[in-house]
Write an enzyme that holds these catalytic residues in place. Structure first.
Site, mmCIF file in Angstrom:
data_model
loop_
_atom_site.group_PDB
_atom_site.id
_atom_site.type_symbol
_atom_site.label_atom_id
_atom_site.label_comp_id
_atom_site.label_asym_id
_atom_site.label_seq_id
_atom_site.Cartn_x
_atom_site.Cartn_y
_atom_site.Cartn_z
ATOM 1 N N ALA A 24 3.165 -5.750 -3.951
ATOM 2 C CA ALA A 24 3.582 -6.723 -4.957
ATOM 3 C C ALA A 24 4.633 -7.630 -4.335
ATOM 4 O O ALA A 24 5.291 -7.251 -3.369
ATOM 5 C CB ALA A 24 4.156 -5.987 -6.164
ATOM 6 N N GLY A 81 1.074 -2.398 -3.713
ATOM 7 C CA GLY A 81 -0.055 -3.036 -4.377
ATOM 8 C C GLY A 81 -1.202 -3.323 -3.408
ATOM 9 O O GLY A 81 -2.365 -3.389 -3.820
ATOM 10 N N GLU A 119 -3.094 -0.230 -3.278
ATOM 11 C CA GLU A 119 -3.760 -0.094 -4.587
ATOM 12 C C GLU A 119 -4.965 -1.030 -4.690
ATOM 13 O O GLU A 119 -5.984 -0.686 -5.290
ATOM 14 C CB GLU A 119 -2.746 -0.362 -5.711
ATOM 15 C CG GLU A 119 -1.708 0.764 -5.782
ATOM 16 C CD GLU A 119 -0.526 0.446 -6.692
ATOM 17 O OE1 GLU A 119 0.070 -0.632 -6.531
ATOM 18 O OE2 GLU A 119 -0.197 1.275 -7.540
ATOM 19 N N GLU A 126 6.882 2.252 -2.777
ATOM 20 C CA GLU A 126 7.657 1.857 -3.966
ATOM 21 C C GLU A 126 8.911 2.702 -4.164
ATOM 22 O O GLU A 126 9.925 2.215 -4.655
ATOM 23 C CB GLU A 126 6.780 1.930 -5.225
ATOM 24 C CG GLU A 126 5.709 0.864 -5.323
ATOM 25 C CD GLU A 126 4.388 1.247 -4.664
ATOM 26 O OE1 GLU A 126 4.355 2.208 -3.855
ATOM 27 O OE2 GLU A 126 3.381 0.572 -4.945
HETATM 28 C C1 HXC Z 1 7.549 -10.404 -0.763
HETATM 29 C C2 HXC Z 1 7.341 -9.913 1.482
HETATM 30 C C3 HXC Z 1 6.791 -8.647 1.176
HETATM 31 C C4 HXC Z 1 6.631 -8.310 -0.207
HETATM 32 C C5 HXC Z 1 6.879 -8.839 3.303
HETATM 33 N N1 HXC Z 1 7.392 -9.985 2.816
HETATM 34 N N2 HXC Z 1 6.519 -8.013 2.336
HETATM 35 N N3 HXC Z 1 7.728 -10.783 0.527
HETATM 36 N N4 HXC Z 1 7.024 -9.220 -1.130
HETATM 37 N N5 HXC Z 1 6.074 -7.149 -0.606
HETATM 38 C C6 HXC Z 1 7.885 -11.126 3.547
HETATM 39 C C7 HXC Z 1 9.242 -10.843 4.195
HETATM 40 O O1 HXC Z 1 10.284 -11.000 3.260
HETATM 41 C C8 HXC Z 1 9.266 -11.866 5.304
HETATM 42 O O2 HXC Z 1 9.604 -13.122 4.758
HETATM 43 C C9 HXC Z 1 7.806 -11.964 5.735
HETATM 44 O O3 HXC Z 1 7.053 -11.439 4.643
HETATM 45 C C10 HXC Z 1 7.511 -11.090 6.964
HETATM 46 O O4 HXC Z 1 7.943 -9.769 6.701
HETATM 47 P P1 HXC Z 1 8.922 -8.958 7.679
HETATM 48 O O5 HXC Z 1 9.555 -7.899 6.885
HETATM 49 O O6 HXC Z 1 9.798 -9.886 8.445
HETATM 50 O O7 HXC Z 1 7.833 -8.346 8.696
HETATM 51 P P2 HXC Z 1 7.942 -6.985 9.506
HETATM 52 O O8 HXC Z 1 9.308 -6.800 10.080
HETATM 53 O O9 HXC Z 1 6.783 -6.999 10.425
HETATM 54 O O10 HXC Z 1 7.745 -5.808 8.425
HETATM 55 C C11 HXC Z 1 6.505 -5.710 7.749
HETATM 56 C C12 HXC Z 1 6.645 -4.757 6.563
HETATM 57 C C13 HXC Z 1 7.827 -5.191 5.673
HETATM 58 C C14 HXC Z 1 6.896 -3.314 7.061
HETATM 59 C C15 HXC Z 1 5.330 -4.777 5.807
HETATM 60 O O11 HXC Z 1 7.681 -6.592 5.382
HETATM 61 C C16 HXC Z 1 7.936 -4.479 4.377
HETATM 62 O O12 HXC Z 1 8.410 -3.327 4.320
HETATM 63 N N6 HXC Z 1 7.555 -5.122 3.284
HETATM 64 C C17 HXC Z 1 7.671 -4.571 1.941
HETATM 65 C C18 HXC Z 1 6.603 -3.560 1.684
HETATM 66 C C19 HXC Z 1 6.755 -2.935 0.306
HETATM 67 O O13 HXC Z 1 7.782 -2.345 -0.030
HETATM 68 N N7 HXC Z 1 5.693 -3.069 -0.514
HETATM 69 C C20 HXC Z 1 5.680 -2.488 -1.860
HETATM 70 C C21 HXC Z 1 6.130 -3.502 -2.849
HETATM 71 S S1 HXC Z 1 6.237 -2.830 -4.471
HETATM 72 P P3 HXC Z 1 10.853 -13.981 5.322
HETATM 73 O O14 HXC Z 1 10.861 -15.190 4.441
HETATM 74 O O15 HXC Z 1 12.041 -13.106 5.195
HETATM 75 O O16 HXC Z 1 10.463 -14.244 6.741
HETATM 76 C C22 HXC Z 1 4.675 -2.776 -5.019
HETATM 77 C C23 HXC Z 1 4.529 -2.332 -6.457
HETATM 78 C C24 HXC Z 1 3.097 -2.488 -6.909
HETATM 79 O O17 HXC Z 1 3.758 -3.114 -4.351
HETATM 80 C C25 HXC Z 1 3.063 -2.516 -8.412
HETATM 81 C C26 HXC Z 1 1.765 -3.082 -8.924
HETATM 82 C C27 HXC Z 1 1.826 -3.406 -10.394
#
Ligand code: HXC
Length: 257
Positions: A65, A108, A111, A131
């Protein structure tokens, strides 16, 4: 024109949808989910589309997400979240959906993979439900579908630690049907989709529905559904054609009737 999707018109009955939001690793913002739900609805209405392949980029299928968007939502915003309806529309797509996964499939993103019927993954793919690291839990099937897909111990480990698993682990656990070299994942998914697109569409549709029933009903109800679907297909033109083609030792030409 969608902003976050690239859609390739149906070829051999297969529509290819590519998530394209590289600046955020295909994070599933509301607009992207709305576009995807609308695209799948259009694919469902289109008789020329018999299967859909969904993919992302080499670096990320989808990183979850959109966390920036989540930060802006309060409790009332979450209760009225339009994304819930988009997720329901995506998960109820009735034609075969094949995911070709490379890179991160997190939150997500994982998912979304579990909404697909068949999952082809590049060896570098990573699947996770992180999450818990944000103080929340999965909200689009990441507890329910994950447990059914990989069993309790691994689902617990993934959801409670937030640590991702490798593509190989995902395949061993039943989350992925086939592994490929990363550069071949989309091509292989298109091949599988094209093979399905050559089958009798009504049989494909009912086979998908019957298999999904197995995941959410008891055995006796599931077997009853299978028997009804089997009987229904006995009255189709395609069933006669399939049997005749076998006897005449030629490929079948199915009409979807
Ligand atoms: C918004 C995101 C993002 C996300 C990455 N980015 N994931 N932006 N939402 N989920 C953005 C970063 O902010 C960054 O933007 C750019 O993408 C590149 O990401 P980096 O972190 O610099 O890349 P890297 O170091 O290679 O790390 C990759 C990664 C990490 C391990 C995937 O980005 C990460 O941990 N992302 C979050 C993953 C996460 O927690 N997902 C679950 C979300 S909650 P900038 O502008 O800073 O360069 C969820 C709930 C679902 O999904 C509910 C459904 C209803």
């Amino acid at each position: 024109m969608p902003r976050y999707l690239v859609v390739q018109a149906p070829e051999d009955g297969v529509r290819l949808i590519t998530l394209q939001r590289p600046e955020a690793l295909n994070a599933l913002c509301t607009e992207l989910l709305a576009e995807l739900a609308a695209e799948l609805e259009s694919a469902e209405r289109d008789p020329a589309t018999l299967a859909v392949v969904l993919t992302g980029s080499r670096k990320a299928f989808a990183a979850g997400a959109d966390i920036r968007e989540m930060a802006e939502r309060d409790l009332v915003g979450i209760l009225n979240d339009p994304r819930v309806a988009h997720w329901q529309r995506i998960a109820s797509f009735a034609k075969p959906l094949i995911a070709a996964v490379n890179g991160f499939a997190l939150g997500g993103g994982c998912e979304l993979v579990m909404c697909a019927d068949i999952v082809i993954a590049g060896e570098d793919a990573r699947f996770g439900q992180p999450e818990i690291n944000l103080g929340i839990i999965p909200g689009a099937g990441g507890t329910q579908r994950l447990l059914r897909a990989v069993g309790k111990p691994l689902a617990m480990q993934m959801v409670l630690t937030g640590d991702p698993i490798t593509a190989r682990q995902a395949q061993q656990a039943g989350l992925v049907s086939e592994l490929t070299q990363p550069e071949l994942a989309v091509e292989r998914a298109l091949q599988v989709a094209a093979s399905i697109a050559r089958k009798a569409p009504l049989a494909v549709r009912l086979a998908k529905e019957a298999l999904l029933k197995a995941g959410d009903t008891d055995l006796a109800t599931g077997l009853r559904f299978e028997r009804h679907a089997f009987t229904l297909l006995a009255g189709t033109v395609d069933r006669d054609e399939g049997i005749r083609a076998f006897q005449e030792k030629r490929p079948a030409h199915f009409l979807g009737q």
